[in-house]
Design a protein around this motif. Structure first.
Motif, PDB file in Angstrom:
ATOM      1  N   VAL A  95       0.848  -1.206   0.000  1.00 49.39           N
ATOM      2  CA  VAL A  95       0.000   0.000   0.000  1.00 49.39           C
ATOM      3  C   VAL A  95       0.879   1.249   0.000  1.00 49.39           C
ATOM      4  O   VAL A  95       1.833   1.359   0.779  1.00 49.39           O
ATOM      5  CB  VAL A  95      -0.927   0.003   1.240  1.00 49.39           C
ATOM      6  N   ASP A  96       0.555   2.196  -0.901  1.00 55.38           N
ATOM      7  CA  ASP A  96       1.303   3.454  -0.977  1.00 55.38           C
ATOM      8  C   ASP A  96       1.007   4.334   0.238  1.00 55.38           C
ATOM      9  O   ASP A  96       0.062   4.093   0.986  1.00 55.38           O
ATOM     10  CB  ASP A  96       0.907   4.213  -2.257  1.00 55.38           C
ATOM     11  N   LYS A  97       1.812   5.406   0.363  1.00 59.77           N
ATOM     12  CA  LYS A  97       1.693   6.321   1.515  1.00 59.77           C
ATOM     13  C   LYS A  97       0.308   6.951   1.637  1.00 59.77           C
ATOM     14  O   LYS A  97      -0.169   7.215   2.735  1.00 59.77           O
ATOM     15  CB  LYS A  97       2.733   7.448   1.393  1.00 59.77           C
ATOM     16  N   ASP A  98      -0.331   7.208   0.475  1.00 60.26           N
ATOM     17  CA  ASP A  98      -1.647   7.869   0.529  1.00 60.26           C
ATOM     18  C   ASP A  98      -2.777   6.909   0.908  1.00 60.26           C
ATOM     19  O   ASP A  98      -3.896   7.330   1.159  1.00 60.26           O
ATOM     20  CB  ASP A  98      -1.952   8.545  -0.820  1.00 60.26           C
ATOM     21  N   GLY A  99      -2.496   5.601   0.934  1.00 59.79           N
ATOM     22  CA  GLY A  99      -3.517   4.626   1.315  1.00 59.79           C
ATOM     23  C   GLY A  99      -4.601   4.409   0.271  1.00 59.79           C
ATOM     24  O   GLY A  99      -5.587   3.714   0.528  1.00 59.79           O
ATOM     25  N   ARG A 100      -4.439   5.006  -0.911  1.00 58.28           N
ATOM     26  CA  ARG A 100      -5.464   4.860  -1.961  1.00 58.28           C
ATOM     27  C   ARG A 100      -4.993   4.012  -3.128  1.00 58.28           C
ATOM     28  O   ARG A 100      -5.792   3.476  -3.875  1.00 58.28           O
ATOM     29  CB  ARG A 100      -5.841   6.248  -2.527  1.00 58.28           C
ATOM     30  N   THR A 101      -3.709   3.950  -3.302  1.00 57.07           N
ATOM     31  CA  THR A 101      -3.126   3.170  -4.404  1.00 57.07           C
ATOM     32  C   THR A 101      -2.091   2.217  -3.822  1.00 57.07           C
ATOM     33  O   THR A 101      -1.754   2.296  -2.640  1.00 57.07           O
ATOM     34  CB  THR A 101      -2.423   4.095  -5.429  1.00 57.07           C
ATOM     35  N   GLY A 102      -1.613   1.326  -4.666  1.00 55.87           N
ATOM     36  CA  GLY A 102      -0.589   0.397  -4.197  1.00 55.87           C
ATOM     37  C   GLY A 102       0.294  -0.039  -5.345  1.00 55.87           C
ATOM     38  O   GLY A 102      -0.031   0.170  -6.520  1.00 55.87           O
ATOM     39  N   ARG A 103       1.452  -0.596  -4.989  1.00 57.53           N
ATOM     40  CA  ARG A 103       2.329  -1.235  -5.983  1.00 57.53           C
ATOM     41  C   ARG A 103       1.974  -2.713  -5.973  1.00 57.53           C
ATOM     42  O   ARG A 103       1.956  -3.315  -4.893  1.00 57.53           O
ATOM     43  CB  ARG A 103       3.805  -1.162  -5.627  1.00 57.53           C
ATOM     44  N   ILE A 104       1.714  -3.250  -7.142  1.00 56.21           N
ATOM     45  CA  ILE A 104       1.441  -4.680  -7.212  1.00 56.21           C
ATOM     46  C   ILE A 104       2.644  -5.360  -7.851  1.00 56.21           C
ATOM     47  O   ILE A 104       3.060  -5.001  -8.946  1.00 56.21           O
ATOM     48  CB  ILE A 104       0.096  -4.975  -7.914  1.00 56.21           C
ATOM     49  N   TYR A 105       3.234  -6.270  -7.110  1.00 57.81           N
ATOM     50  CA  TYR A 105       4.423  -6.994  -7.542  1.00 57.81           C
ATOM     51  C   TYR A 105       4.004  -8.394  -7.977  1.00 57.81           C
ATOM     52  O   TYR A 105       3.278  -9.083  -7.238  1.00 57.81           O
ATOM     53  CB  TYR A 105       5.430  -7.109  -6.399  1.00 57.81           C
ATOM     54  N   THR A 106       4.444  -8.788  -9.166  1.00 54.61           N
ATOM     55  CA  THR A 106       4.117 -10.136  -9.647  1.00 54.61           C
ATOM     56  C   THR A 106       5.368 -10.744 -10.277  1.00 54.61           C
ATOM     57  O   THR A 106       6.381 -10.061 -10.452  1.00 54.61           O
ATOM     58  CB  THR A 106       2.967 -10.114 -10.690  1.00 54.61           C
ATOM     59  N   SER A 107       5.239 -12.027 -10.614  1.00 54.31           N
ATOM     60  CA  SER A 107       6.402 -12.723 -11.164  1.00 54.31           C
ATOM     61  C   SER A 107       6.216 -12.950 -12.661  1.00 54.31           C
ATOM     62  O   SER A 107       5.109 -12.797 -13.201  1.00 54.31           O
ATOM     63  CB  SER A 107       6.575 -14.060 -10.433  1.00 54.31           C
ATOM     64  N   HIS A 108       7.290 -13.332 -13.331  1.00 51.38           N
ATOM     65  CA  HIS A 108       7.204 -13.656 -14.761  1.00 51.38           C
ATOM     66  C   HIS A 108       6.310 -14.885 -14.981  1.00 51.38           C
ATOM     67  O   HIS A 108       5.812 -15.104 -16.073  1.00 51.38           O
ATOM     68  CB  HIS A 108       8.602 -13.906 -15.334  1.00 51.38           C
ATOM     69  N   GLN A 109       6.134 -15.703 -13.937  1.00 52.72           N
ATOM     70  CA  GLN A 109       5.310 -16.919 -14.063  1.00 52.72           C
ATOM     71  C   GLN A 109       3.814 -16.632 -13.856  1.00 52.72           C
ATOM     72  O   GLN A 109       2.991 -17.542 -13.985  1.00 52.72           O
ATOM     73  CB  GLN A 109       5.740 -17.970 -13.020  1.00 52.72           C
ATOM     74  N   ARG A 110       3.492 -15.391 -13.535  1.00 51.96           N
ATOM     75  CA  ARG A 110       2.105 -15.010 -13.206  1.00 51.96           C
ATOM     76  C   ARG A 110       1.092 -15.564 -14.212  1.00 51.96           C
ATOM     77  O   ARG A 110       1.244 -15.370 -15.408  1.00 51.96           O
ATOM     78  CB  ARG A 110       2.065 -13.487 -13.188  1.00 51.96           C
ATOM     79  N   ARG A 111       0.042 -16.227 -13.696  1.00 45.17           N
ATOM     80  CA  ARG A 111      -0.977 -16.806 -14.579  1.00 45.17           C
ATOM     81  C   ARG A 111      -2.342 -16.171 -14.373  1.00 45.17           C
ATOM     82  O   ARG A 111      -3.364 -16.825 -14.520  1.00 45.17           O
ATOM     83  CB  ARG A 111      -1.088 -18.322 -14.319  1.00 45.17           C
ATOM     84  N   PHE A 112      -2.378 -14.910 -13.984  1.00 45.05           N
ATOM     85  CA  PHE A 112      -3.659 -14.232 -13.767  1.00 45.05           C
ATOM     86  C   PHE A 112      -3.517 -12.784 -14.184  1.00 45.05           C
ATOM     87  O   PHE A 112      -2.412 -12.233 -14.224  1.00 45.05           O
ATOM     88  CB  PHE A 112      -4.088 -14.324 -12.299  1.00 45.05           C
ATOM     89  N   GLU A 113      -4.669 -12.208 -14.517  1.00 45.06           N
ATOM     90  CA  GLU A 113      -4.686 -10.804 -14.946  1.00 45.06           C
ATOM     91  C   GLU A 113      -4.813  -9.877 -13.737  1.00 45.06           C
ATOM     92  O   GLU A 113      -4.091  -8.903 -13.603  1.00 45.06           O
ATOM     93  CB  GLU A 113      -5.884 -10.619 -15.893  1.00 45.06           C
TER      94      GLU A 113
END
Ligand code: ZN
Length: 273
Positions: A95-113
């Protein structure tokens, strides 16, 4: 609330995998049904496992959770497969500092949108519980245990008192493990704001709830496997109740007085019996 040393990212992924497999073993996550998330407040480095990063807006602002990390199952992913390849099935959200957005971290193997479509309900419960209790760890699981879900189609089991006095009478362990009982949540469309709101209310007073005509949600501030256990206890109770119904209700289960004796012996506070 967890004490240091805190579980590391790989430990958490493994526990989510084990919980997912366990829910599949009890037939509570057919196909891609069910979803798991955890929220933690200690710092972890997501990029070791999830090198890709994107920005997302959160389903609701969560200012008090700025900097918190979530591990969330992906939409359409199978809970039973998390254990084989966690990074293909799970995203890490900070969760970002403003609490409204976030960074989403995923892997190269990710199998979902996207992360699970129930993430709004997960996030709302994490937010409510973490702010009110101050815990540094919180796990939430949604699964679809068949006996529990079947009973929730029968109107009388949608009543909280009826549900708990009937389900918790079948094993001495049930009142010990579920002293607040199971909270019924009226049927709402999956992913809806109404489900989200009623679910938060029910999970304030219970650690496992049944979304009527849909499935269960459980929470734990100790471990993701503890949340899975709560679904398993509730499902075991529902299975006994179902067996008794099918058999023509020959058994009465533990009498209220017997359950009160168990509670006295084990120091359990409860108001159901
Ligand atoms: Zn569902």
């Amino acid at each position: 609330m967890l004490q240091a040393p805190y579980p590391e990212l790989d430990d958490l992924l493994e526990m989510m995998g084990e919980a997912g497999r366990h829910l599949a073993d009890i037939e509570a996550s057919e196909g891609a049904a069910g979803n798991i998330s955890v929220c933690l407040r200690w710092p972890i480095e997501p990029r070791t496992r999830f090198p890709l990063v994107d920005e997302i807006s959160l389903p609701q602002p969560v200012p008090e959770l700025a900097g918190a990390t979530f591990l969330v199952s992906g939409s359409g992913r199978r809970l039973r497969e998390i254990i084989d390849e966690p990074t293909a099935n799970i995203a890490c959200l900070v969760v970002d500092k403003d609490g409204r957005t976030g960074r989403i971290y995923t892997s190269h193997q990710r199998r979902f949108e996207h992360v699970t479509s129930e993430f709004n309900s997960h996030l709302a419960v994490h937010y409510d519980q973490m702010v009110s209790s101050g815990t540094n760890f919180h796990a939430v699981i949604h699964a679809q245990p068949p006996h529990m879900t079947y009973l929730s189609h029968i109107p009388r089991y949608q009543d909280e008192t009826y549900l708990n006095t009937h389900l918790l009478r079948w094993q001495p362990e049930l009142i010990i493990n579920l002293p607040e009982g199971i909270g019924p949540v009226p049927f709402h469309v999956p992913g809806s704001a109404e489900l989200m709101a009623d679910n938060i209310q029910a999970l304030r007073r219970h650690r496992v709830v049944i979304w009527c005509k849909h499935g269960a949600m459980a929470r734990s501030d100790v471990s993701v496997k503890r949340a899975a256990d709560r679904i398993e206890y509730a499902e075991a109770a529902a299975r006994y109740e179902y067996l008794n119904l099918v058999a023509g209700e020959p058994a009465d289960g533990l009498a209220p007085g017997e359950i009160r004796e168990i509670c006295q012996a084990f120091g359990v506070q409860q108001t159901i019996f």
